[in-house]
Design a protein around this motif. Structure first.
Motif, mmCIF file in Angstrom:
data_model
loop_
_atom_site.group_PDB
_atom_site.id
_atom_site.type_symbol
_atom_site.label_atom_id
_atom_site.label_comp_id
_atom_site.label_asym_id
_atom_site.label_seq_id
_atom_site.Cartn_x
_atom_site.Cartn_y
_atom_site.Cartn_z
ATOM 1 N N VAL A 163 12.572 23.895 22.541
ATOM 2 C CA VAL A 163 12.293 22.523 22.942
ATOM 3 C C VAL A 163 13.126 22.227 24.182
ATOM 4 O O VAL A 163 14.328 22.511 24.213
ATOM 5 C CB VAL A 163 12.635 21.515 21.823
ATOM 6 N N SER A 164 12.494 21.670 25.213
ATOM 7 C CA SER A 164 13.176 21.375 26.479
ATOM 8 C C SER A 164 12.874 19.953 26.917
ATOM 9 O O SER A 164 11.807 19.417 26.637
ATOM 10 C CB SER A 164 12.726 22.343 27.590
ATOM 11 N N ALA A 165 13.835 19.365 27.607
ATOM 12 C CA ALA A 165 13.640 18.049 28.223
ATOM 13 C C ALA A 165 14.208 18.114 29.630
ATOM 14 O O ALA A 165 15.257 18.734 29.857
ATOM 15 C CB ALA A 165 14.334 16.951 27.411
ATOM 16 N N TRP B 78 17.895 19.825 29.401
ATOM 17 C CA TRP B 78 18.469 20.226 28.114
ATOM 18 C C TRP B 78 17.465 21.144 27.437
ATOM 19 O O TRP B 78 16.252 20.919 27.512
ATOM 20 C CB TRP B 78 18.736 19.006 27.239
ATOM 21 N N ARG B 79 17.983 22.177 26.763
ATOM 22 C CA ARG B 79 17.094 23.141 26.106
ATOM 23 C C ARG B 79 17.679 23.516 24.753
ATOM 24 O O ARG B 79 18.859 23.832 24.642
ATOM 25 C CB ARG B 79 16.947 24.382 26.978
ATOM 26 N N VAL C 215 9.096 16.321 28.218
ATOM 27 C CA VAL C 215 9.581 16.910 26.965
ATOM 28 C C VAL C 215 8.573 17.982 26.563
ATOM 29 O O VAL C 215 7.364 17.718 26.521
ATOM 30 C CB VAL C 215 9.728 15.863 25.849
ATOM 31 N N GLU C 216 9.078 19.169 26.254
ATOM 32 C CA GLU C 216 8.193 20.327 26.066
ATOM 33 C C GLU C 216 8.569 21.120 24.817
ATOM 34 O O GLU C 216 9.752 21.253 24.487
ATOM 35 C CB GLU C 216 8.316 21.222 27.299
ATOM 36 N N TRP C 217 7.555 21.644 24.147
ATOM 37 C CA TRP C 217 7.759 22.530 23.001
ATOM 38 C C TRP C 217 6.978 23.819 23.230
ATOM 39 O O TRP C 217 5.813 23.791 23.624
ATOM 40 C CB TRP C 217 7.272 21.865 21.714
ATOM 41 N N SER D 279 12.291 25.801 37.348
ATOM 42 C CA SER D 279 11.116 25.867 38.216
ATOM 43 C C SER D 279 9.839 25.605 37.426
ATOM 44 O O SER D 279 8.955 24.867 37.865
ATOM 45 C CB SER D 279 11.043 27.237 38.889
ATOM 46 N N ALA D 280 9.733 26.211 36.264
ATOM 47 C CA ALA D 280 8.529 26.056 35.461
ATOM 48 C C ALA D 280 8.373 24.633 34.957
ATOM 49 O O ALA D 280 7.282 24.060 34.971
ATOM 50 C CB ALA D 280 8.557 27.036 34.287
ATOM 51 N N LEU D 281 9.457 24.024 34.495
ATOM 52 C CA LEU D 281 9.388 22.656 34.014
ATOM 53 C C LEU D 281 9.016 21.699 35.132
ATOM 54 O O LEU D 281 8.219 20.781 34.958
ATOM 55 C CB LEU D 281 10.729 22.252 33.398
#
Length: 250
Positions: free
Chosen positions: A142-144, A163-164, A127-129, A12-14
């Protein structure tokens, strides 16, 4: 119980972070939702939480119950976001016998950033850090995510996959057992970094101009570094999350 909602909020957040910058309208949303997320810890039943939902979507800023983002647009398809987020993970030693003699594991506060892209042809890519700044785990994540919204006149269906990766410090904080916490029935355990794959499906139905109904289901795998923890149920191979509710925009 602290750990229940985190499993739900990842996707949800992503998705919120990926979509708000592209569809910001400068409005507030207030609503109510029922949330259920599995926990992998032993002897803890899943529960349903009824919680208020407060959201804001602006040109450069967005806010949800567990997350705030500031967006900087590169062009019509790409933007970066600065992120502040709550990590609703952890437990109190008094929660049940599984944690007796353990130190509490606290909710974390993360700061980070994401790079986001959207086009009608391929959907959303993000893509998130994130890194813990609250002296809880002091770990990184790290998430994508890829999400593809299918928009109708009133109904939007959004399938997504993600992916996390979580660092050793983060995984060991929430699933490790130190030597002083070890007992005859709970061996000391040092966890390494872990990766997770998952998928989600969200539905948003615009009931009226102001009221939107939402729901989401998600499922994700568990890495061996988590499954091998003496705090985790032996038969747990995956986790899940679900939500349903409404938001009134004004």
């Amino acid at each position: 119980m602290k750990m229940h909602l985190y499993t739900l909020t990842l996707t949800s957040a992503l998705l919120l972070g990926a979509t708000n910058a592209a569809h910001a309208e400068g409005n507030f949303g207030l609503g109510l939702g029922a949330f259920n997320g599995s926990t992998v810890y032993k002897n803890i039943d899943t529960e349903v939480y009824i919680l208020p939902v407060l959201m804001y979507e602006g040109e450069n800023f967005s806010l949800s119950p567990t997350r705030a983002e500031y967006h900087l647009q590169f062009n019509s398809n790409m933007w970066v976001s600065a992120i502040g987020a709550l990590r609703l993970q952890g437990y109190d030693a008094e929660d049940n016998a599984t944690f007796k003699g353990m130190d509490d594991r606290d909710i974390g506060i993360d700061l980070g950033a994401s790079v986001n892209y959207y086009s009608e042809e391929i959907g959303f890519l993000s893509v998130e850090w994130l890194t813990d700044v609250s002296d809880a785990s002091e770990g990184d994540e790290v998430s994508a995510i890829w999400a593809y919204p299918i928009e109708g006149k009133a109904l939007t269906i959004t399938p997504s996959v993600f992916w996390r990766w979580q660092s050793e410090d983060l995984v060991d904080y929430y699933y490790g057992v130190t030597s002083k916490e070890a007992t005859a029935s709970r061996a000391a355990y040092k966890a390494d970094s872990a990766s997770t794959f998952g998928a989600a499906l969200s539905l948003d139905y615009k009931l009226t101009k102001s009221i939107t109904l939402f729901s989401e289901v998600s499922a994700y795998s568990l890495d061996d570094e988590i499954k091998n923890s003496p705090l985790v149920d032996d038969d747990k191979d995956y986790g899940y999350g679900a939500s349903i509710g409404f938001v009134y925009s004004f």
